[in-house]
Scaffold this motif. Structure first.
Motif, PDB file in Angstrom:
ATOM      1  N   HIS A  50      28.004  93.506 -28.059  1.00 50.81           N
ATOM      2  CA  HIS A  50      28.545  92.998 -29.082  1.00 50.81           C
ATOM      3  C   HIS A  50      28.166  93.894 -30.977  1.00 50.81           C
ATOM      4  CE1 HIS A  50      29.383  90.287 -25.851  1.00 50.81           C
ATOM      5  NE2 HIS A  50      30.098  90.549 -26.420  1.00 50.81           N
ATOM      6  N   ASP A  51      27.281  94.008 -31.113  1.00 53.59           N
ATOM      7  CA  ASP A  51      27.897  94.368 -32.651  1.00 53.59           C
ATOM      8  C   ASP A  51      27.975  96.034 -33.071  1.00 53.59           C
ATOM      9  OD1 ASP A  51      26.434  92.089 -33.079  1.00 53.59           O
ATOM     10  OD2 ASP A  51      23.722  92.999 -33.315  1.00 53.59           O
ATOM     11  N   ILE A  52      26.987  96.686 -31.629  1.00 54.59           N
ATOM     12  CA  ILE A  52      28.371  97.845 -32.634  1.00 54.59           C
ATOM     13  C   ILE A  52      29.071  98.449 -31.446  1.00 54.59           C
ATOM     14  CG2 ILE A  52      27.487 100.280 -32.336  1.00 54.59           C
ATOM     15  CD1 ILE A  52      25.943  98.680 -34.418  1.00 54.59           C
ATOM     16  N   LEU A  53      29.380  97.993 -30.047  1.00 50.87           N
ATOM     17  CA  LEU A  53      30.083  99.376 -29.216  1.00 50.87           C
ATOM     18  C   LEU A  53      31.694  98.344 -29.267  1.00 50.87           C
ATOM     19  CD1 LEU A  53      28.206 100.284 -26.864  1.00 50.87           C
ATOM     20  CD2 LEU A  53      29.143 101.116 -28.801  1.00 50.87           C
ATOM     21  N   GLU A  54      31.387  96.967 -29.796  1.00 48.91           N
ATOM     22  CA  GLU A  54      32.178  96.126 -29.663  1.00 48.91           C
ATOM     23  C   GLU A  54      33.091  95.813 -31.065  1.00 48.91           C
ATOM     24  OE1 GLU A  54      32.626  92.781 -27.230  1.00 48.91           O
ATOM     25  OE2 GLU A  54      33.024  94.453 -25.055  1.00 48.91           O
ATOM     26  N   GLU A 172      20.996 102.340 -43.835  1.00 47.91           N
ATOM     27  CA  GLU A 172      21.253 102.076 -46.058  1.00 47.91           C
ATOM     28  C   GLU A 172      22.537 103.068 -46.307  1.00 47.91           C
ATOM     29  OE1 GLU A 172      18.772 101.870 -50.107  1.00 47.91           O
ATOM     30  OE2 GLU A 172      18.053 101.966 -48.018  1.00 47.91           O
ATOM     31  N   ASP A 173      22.451 104.213 -45.619  1.00 43.77           N
ATOM     32  CA  ASP A 173      23.097 105.420 -46.017  1.00 43.77           C
ATOM     33  C   ASP A 173      24.408 105.892 -45.817  1.00 43.77           C
ATOM     34  OD1 ASP A 173      23.911 108.134 -46.941  1.00 43.77           O
ATOM     35  OD2 ASP A 173      23.251 108.792 -45.743  1.00 43.77           O
ATOM     36  N   HIS A 174      24.498 105.389 -44.444  1.00 42.53           N
ATOM     37  CA  HIS A 174      26.072 104.917 -43.968  1.00 42.53           C
ATOM     38  C   HIS A 174      26.208 103.794 -44.970  1.00 42.53           C
ATOM     39  CE1 HIS A 174      28.512 102.197 -41.109  1.00 42.53           C
ATOM     40  NE2 HIS A 174      28.727 103.191 -40.206  1.00 42.53           N
ATOM     41  N   HIS A 175      25.832 102.788 -44.890  1.00 42.70           N
ATOM     42  CA  HIS A 175      26.650 101.184 -45.153  1.00 42.70           C
ATOM     43  C   HIS A 175      26.600 102.133 -46.384  1.00 42.70           C
ATOM     44  CE1 HIS A 175      25.619  99.541 -42.348  1.00 42.70           C
ATOM     45  NE2 HIS A 175      24.786  97.902 -42.485  1.00 42.70           N
ATOM     46  N   PHE A 193      23.718  93.048 -39.886  1.00 38.98           N
ATOM     47  CA  PHE A 193      22.250  92.821 -38.093  1.00 38.98           C
ATOM     48  C   PHE A 193      21.767  93.665 -37.452  1.00 38.98           C
ATOM     49  CE2 PHE A 193      25.803  89.307 -36.078  1.00 38.98           C
ATOM     50  CZ  PHE A 193      25.616  88.709 -37.003  1.00 38.98           C
ATOM     51  N   MET A 194      22.618  95.701 -38.255  1.00 44.97           N
ATOM     52  CA  MET A 194      22.363  96.385 -38.312  1.00 44.97           C
ATOM     53  C   MET A 194      20.773  96.553 -38.408  1.00 44.97           C
ATOM     54  SD  MET A 194      25.680  99.044 -38.542  1.00 44.97           S
ATOM     55  CE  MET A 194      24.329 100.638 -37.440  1.00 44.97           C
ATOM     56  N   VAL A 195      21.099  96.173 -40.459  1.00 43.57           N
ATOM     57  CA  VAL A 195      19.779  96.066 -41.420  1.00 43.57           C
ATOM     58  C   VAL A 195      18.496  95.394 -40.767  1.00 43.57           C
ATOM     59  CG1 VAL A 195      19.048  95.649 -43.671  1.00 43.57           C
ATOM     60  CG2 VAL A 195      21.621  95.518 -43.096  1.00 43.57           C
ATOM     61  N   HIS A 196      18.370  94.591 -39.551  1.00 42.19           N
ATOM     62  CA  HIS A 196      17.462  94.022 -39.004  1.00 42.19           C
ATOM     63  C   HIS A 196      16.639  95.040 -37.636  1.00 42.19           C
ATOM     64  CE1 HIS A 196      17.829  90.458 -41.348  1.00 42.19           C
ATOM     65  NE2 HIS A 196      18.974  90.472 -41.361  1.00 42.19           N
ATOM     66  N   TYR A 197      17.735  95.860 -37.500  1.00 35.28           N
ATOM     67  CA  TYR A 197      17.410  96.950 -36.027  1.00 35.28           C
ATOM     68  C   TYR A 197      16.513  97.005 -36.217  1.00 35.28           C
ATOM     69  CZ  TYR A 197      22.225  96.059 -34.036  1.00 35.28           C
ATOM     70  OH  TYR A 197      23.428  95.014 -33.241  1.00 35.28           O
ATOM     71  N   PRO A 198      15.719  97.942 -37.762  1.00 34.21           N
ATOM     72  CA  PRO A 198      14.341  98.598 -37.657  1.00 34.21           C
ATOM     73  C   PRO A 198      13.635  97.376 -37.407  1.00 34.21           C
ATOM     74  CG  PRO A 198      15.965  99.643 -39.463  1.00 34.21           C
ATOM     75  CD  PRO A 198      16.701  98.299 -38.768  1.00 34.21           C
ATOM     76  N   THR A 199      13.074  96.010 -37.673  1.00 31.83           N
ATOM     77  CA  THR A 199      12.514  95.053 -37.985  1.00 31.83           C
ATOM     78  C   THR A 199      12.191  94.716 -36.411  1.00 31.83           C
ATOM     79  OG1 THR A 199      12.688  94.299 -39.971  1.00 31.83           O
ATOM     80  CG2 THR A 199      11.584  93.167 -38.633  1.00 31.83           C
TER      81      THR A 199
END
Length: 402
Positions: A50-54, A172-175, A193-199
């Motif tokens: 849902h976050d990425i693909l949709e 960060e570069d993408h955003h 939400f993507m910012v939290h993915y590495p954590t």
């Protein structure tokens, strides 16, 4: 980044000020915080589907394609031309079920009318559909390429601390690139939400193992049962009973979990293979001689993945991933072996987000089992729609490493 202490402080600020609607997005403390072993700040539940693909993928594709088709003059293509290109593009065997449907750019929503797997298929093949019309340094095209770089790590079934650190930089570069390219457009909450993915990757491992795709697939089974039953009186009992009966049948059967399904083929002597293949097979497969009888299958379904000749497999990684094309699928003592013709990896083409490859001369073969592969998922050889270009590519679904 918010932590438990700052969260509790914001909750106190909300509760201590009458008429305060929220503080930094917090309206009140969650009831889930009353649980002994849980706090909302220690929750790592998320969903790539849902976050990425949709979400992010379709939103950014829509913005970029609108720019190329409507906002620049002359436009690179029209919507009708784009959909004709999509219809004529060969997505290969592995993506045959995920071909994009009609691309919608004129709707008011943030999507382009695709399901999750269609969106994943589309963004990976988009460079081969329109990439030849776009300049190498185009900032709008760079946005999608940066997103693909993030997705290579996000969708990887294996992860390392180095990749997690790299992902932080890439996101960060993408955003930042999104905000400079589309200053009048807002980042979605799904971008945040993507910012939290590495954590999350550090705490629970590869995110591909916790996405909703498997739950959606299971839910599809219940939808089929409900549709077949044609009886919606106490539908929950109907689907539950049918599901339990199916589970009982599978558990009571001789082979409840089918790990190997072998297609039609021929039993042949090993010496009947090409001479250069025979030497490699005899050296690699234990107990096999030139006069050993082996079964050569047209295809196999191994642990849910279908393999057939002419598909590519990544069998090693040195400076670049090394790919081999399946020439034979051999079954010996219930073990599956792939005879791969080695292809030469020329370079990584960032504009197409793919590896340039060609057949290696003189011909060279290797024999690998599924467990010896770098990535078990087979790939197709892909070409650009530009007819004058004769370069062949392979586009993996995620980063490849040993």
């Amino acid at each position: 980044m918010r932590n438990k202490e700052s969260y509790d402080q914001n909750v106190q600020e909300v509760e201590g000020q009458e008429g305060c609607v929220h503080v930094l997005g917090i309206k009140k403390s969650s009831l889930l915080n009353d649980c002994v072993y849980f706090h909302v700040l220690s929750n790592f539940s998320l969903d790539l589907m849902h976050d990425i693909l949709e979400g992010v993928v379709q939103y950014e594709i829509k913005l970029v394609l609108r720019y190329f088709s409507c906002e620049i003059h002359p436009s690179l293509f029209t919507l009708e031309n784009l959909n004709r290109r999509v219809a004529s593009h060969s997505f290969g065997f592995t993506d045959r079920k995920n071909k994009p449907s009609y691309i919608k750019l004129n709707s008011t929503s943030n999507d382009i009318g695709q399901k999750a797997m269609q969106a994943w298929c589309f963004i990976r093949h988009l460079p081969f559909i329109i990439g030849h019309d776009i300049k190498d340094d185009d900032p709008y095209w760079e946005l999608l390429l940066k997103l693909l770089d993030c997705m290579d790590i996000i969708f990887s079934p294996r992860i390392t601390p180095g990749l997690i650190a790299q992902l932080r930089i890439l996101i960060e570069d993408h955003h930042n690139h999104f905000r400079s390219t589309f200053p009048d457009k807002k980042l979605l909450p799904k971008h945040h939400f993507m910012v939290h993915y590495p954590t999350c990757l550090e705490n629970i491992g590869p995110l591909l193992h916790v996405w909703c795709m498997r739950y959606e697939a299971k839910h599809e089974y219940f939808c089929r049962v409900a549709d077949t039953a044609r009886n919606f009186k106490n539908i929950c009992k109907t689907v539950a009973k049918q599901h339990q009966m199916t589970q009982i049948y599978q558990l009571k059967s001789d082979q409840p979990l089918e790990n190997l399904e072998v297609g039609p083929g021929l039993s042949i002597l090993c010496s009947y293979l090409e001479e250069i293949c025979v030497e490699t097979v005899v050296e690699t497969i234990p107990g096999v001689t030139r006069f050993t009888e082996i079964f050569s299958a047209n295809w196999v379904n191994l642990c849910g993945t279908i393999y057939q000749p002419l598909l590519l497999l990544c069998y090693d990684v040195k400076e670049l991933p090394m790919f081999g094309q399946i020439q034979h699928i051999l079954i010996y003592q219930e073990n599956v072996y792939f005879v791969l013709q080695v292809w030469e990896t020329l370079n990584y083409n960032s504009h197409y987000h793919a590896f340039s490859i060609k057949t290696k001369h003189p011909l060279c073969y290797v024999v690998k089992s599924q467990g010896e592969l770098v990535d078990h998922y087979p790939l197709d050889v892909v070409s650009s729609l530009l007819k004058s270009a004769h370069v062949q590519y392979v586009a993996p679904r995620h980063v490849l490493f040993k």
